[in-house]
Write an enzyme that holds these catalytic residues in place. Sequence first.
Site, PDB file in Angstrom:
ATOM      1  CG  HIS A  72      -1.890  -1.103   1.136  1.00  0.00           C
ATOM      2  ND1 HIS A  72      -2.759  -1.476   2.056  1.00  0.00           N
ATOM      3  CD2 HIS A  72      -2.389  -1.944   0.019  1.00  0.00           C
ATOM      4  CE1 HIS A  72      -3.718  -2.312   1.777  1.00  0.00           C
ATOM      5  NE2 HIS A  72      -3.576  -2.691   0.307  1.00  0.00           N
ATOM      6  CB  CYS A 104       3.907  14.875  -9.311  1.00  0.00           C
ATOM      7  SG  CYS A 104       3.040  16.148 -10.249  1.00  0.00           S
ATOM      8  CB  CYS A 130       5.499  15.330 -13.875  1.00  0.00           C
ATOM      9  SG  CYS A 130       6.210  15.834 -12.483  1.00  0.00           S
ATOM     10  N   GLY A 152      -1.459  -9.399  12.835  1.00  0.00           N
ATOM     11  CA  GLY A 152      -2.095  -8.028  12.967  1.00  0.00           C
ATOM     12  C   GLY A 152      -2.897  -7.360  11.795  1.00  0.00           C
TER      13      GLY A 152
HETATM   14  P1  OAD Z   1      -7.549  -3.556  10.454  1.00  0.00           P
HETATM   15  O1  OAD Z   1      -7.546  -2.130  11.127  1.00  0.00           O
HETATM   16  O2  OAD Z   1      -8.487  -3.672   9.406  1.00  0.00           O
HETATM   17  O3  OAD Z   1      -7.145  -4.922  11.190  1.00  0.00           O
HETATM   18  C1  OAD Z   1      -6.192  -4.612  12.256  1.00  0.00           C
HETATM   19  C2  OAD Z   1      -6.004  -6.232  12.739  1.00  0.00           C
HETATM   20  O4  OAD Z   1      -5.094  -5.967  14.010  1.00  0.00           O
HETATM   21  C3  OAD Z   1      -7.397  -6.597  13.660  1.00  0.00           C
HETATM   22  O5  OAD Z   1      -7.758  -7.913  13.203  1.00  0.00           O
HETATM   23  C4  OAD Z   1      -7.178  -6.591  15.055  1.00  0.00           C
HETATM   24  O6  OAD Z   1      -7.619  -7.492  15.675  1.00  0.00           O
HETATM   25  C5  OAD Z   1      -5.487  -6.871  15.000  1.00  0.00           C
HETATM   26  N1  OAD Z   1      -4.718  -6.109  16.047  1.00  0.00           N
HETATM   27  C6  OAD Z   1      -4.915  -4.903  17.053  1.00  0.00           C
HETATM   28  N2  OAD Z   1      -4.102  -4.945  17.907  1.00  0.00           N
HETATM   29  C7  OAD Z   1      -3.132  -5.683  17.701  1.00  0.00           C
HETATM   30  C8  OAD Z   1      -1.908  -6.101  18.376  1.00  0.00           C
HETATM   31  N3  OAD Z   1      -1.370  -5.353  19.229  1.00  0.00           N
HETATM   32  N4  OAD Z   1      -1.303  -7.108  17.745  1.00  0.00           N
HETATM   33  C9  OAD Z   1      -1.830  -7.893  16.686  1.00  0.00           C
HETATM   34  N5  OAD Z   1      -2.762  -7.459  16.082  1.00  0.00           N
HETATM   35  C10 OAD Z   1      -3.703  -6.661  16.649  1.00  0.00           C
HETATM   36  O7  OAD Z   1      -5.967  -3.253   9.609  1.00  0.00           O
HETATM   37  P2  OAD Z   1      -5.281  -3.860   8.432  1.00  0.00           P
HETATM   38  O8  OAD Z   1      -5.919  -5.278   8.232  1.00  0.00           O
HETATM   39  O9  OAD Z   1      -4.102  -3.486   8.039  1.00  0.00           O
HETATM   40  O10 OAD Z   1      -5.571   0.111   3.494  1.00  0.00           O
HETATM   41  O11 OAD Z   1      -6.410  -3.058   7.296  1.00  0.00           O
HETATM   42  C11 OAD Z   1      -6.079  -3.199   5.849  1.00  0.00           C
HETATM   43  C12 OAD Z   1      -6.008  -2.282   4.879  1.00  0.00           C
HETATM   44  O12 OAD Z   1      -7.259  -1.394   5.322  1.00  0.00           O
HETATM   45  C13 OAD Z   1      -4.877  -1.189   5.364  1.00  0.00           C
HETATM   46  O13 OAD Z   1      -3.500  -1.305   4.509  1.00  0.00           O
HETATM   47  C14 OAD Z   1      -5.505   0.341   4.991  1.00  0.00           C
HETATM   48  C15 OAD Z   1      -7.068   0.063   5.568  1.00  0.00           C
HETATM   49  O14 OAD Z   1      -7.999   0.647   4.768  1.00  0.00           O
HETATM   50  C16 OAD Z   1      -5.326   1.291   2.779  1.00  0.00           C
HETATM   51  O15 OAD Z   1      -5.292   2.350   3.554  1.00  0.00           O
HETATM   52  C17 OAD Z   1      -5.482   1.140   1.407  1.00  0.00           C
END
Ligand code: OAD
Length: 254
Positions: free
Chosen positions: A125, A133, A136, A193
């Site tokens: 991501h 930009c 460009c 996570g």
């Molecule tokens: P999420 O916010 O969807 O999920 C976070 C996960 O981390 C959840 O399953 C929690 O239970 C877990 N969690 C919380 N605290 C934790 C800890 N201390 N140790 C381990 N796990 C923990 O985040 P992502 O799965 O990364 O995309 O979300 C994916 C994408 O959605 C992101 O990259 C972003 C977002 O919209 C973009 O911005 C394109």
Amino acid sequence: MDDVERAADRIATRVAEGLPIVCFTGAGISQESGIPTFRGESGLWAERDPELVATAEALERDPEAVWRFHEELRAMCREADPNAAHMALAWMETAVAERAPAPVITQNIDGLHQAAGSSNVIELHGNAGRVRCTACEFVSEDLPERFDRLPPLCECGAILRPDVVWFGEQLPRQAMEDAQRWSRLAGVMLIVGTSATVQPAASLPVMAFRSGAVLIEVNPEATALSAVVDVSLRGPAGEVMPELVEELSSELAD
Ligand code: OAD
């Protein structure tokens, strides 16, 4: 054998076979570094609508609002330090290096895996500390702590944007190809996570599973993947990952 021992045993077996130990990470691994996750009660998307701050349409409509949000995120990423989970993954890469590769595929934009010392990080991501930009080819990582005005402009006069992937946008082609290749080759996929809900990133564990990888999940909560993983390690990554690599280290020494 408890779950940590079982997970370490599975990893050690695959390392002995020379198979890649692929880590797939999301916002949860950086939560203990002080960067909030996206979903859940205290998640970034609980307080704000991603449509208004994380889409190309939003940048066109209200570039200042998009940049104000991004600057908050960039400051959080810049000020954060890698935690014990990032360090554990970097340690694991070195510990298995002579026998198996251990790349990290991350959905995070905070650069904390690299800061911890992981040398093979695939950023699906983008990275919060880089701009490009909108008109460009200009790309830069050499950014001031704060921009004098928002949105910042390119020398060509067009608006700069964060070099991150927003909703509705394609993932960087090379990163996705590399991630798919490692997912197919993986002997183990260690999923740390992530809620594994955002496509196409969420298709990678499924791809690894179909190619015969052992799936190990580290997350305090159950996710959409929990039903299919071989081992679920329930707890914060900053606690679980050091335990896992310590156990792995004794397995590898045997
Ligand atoms: P999420 O916010 O969807 O999920 C976070 C996960 O981390 C959840 O399953 C929690 O239970 C877990 N969690 C919380 N605290 C934790 C800890 N201390 N140790 C381990 N796990 C923990 O985040 P992502 O799965 O990364 O995309 O979300 C994916 C994408 O959605 C992101 O990259 C972003 C977002 O919209 C973009 O911005 C394109």
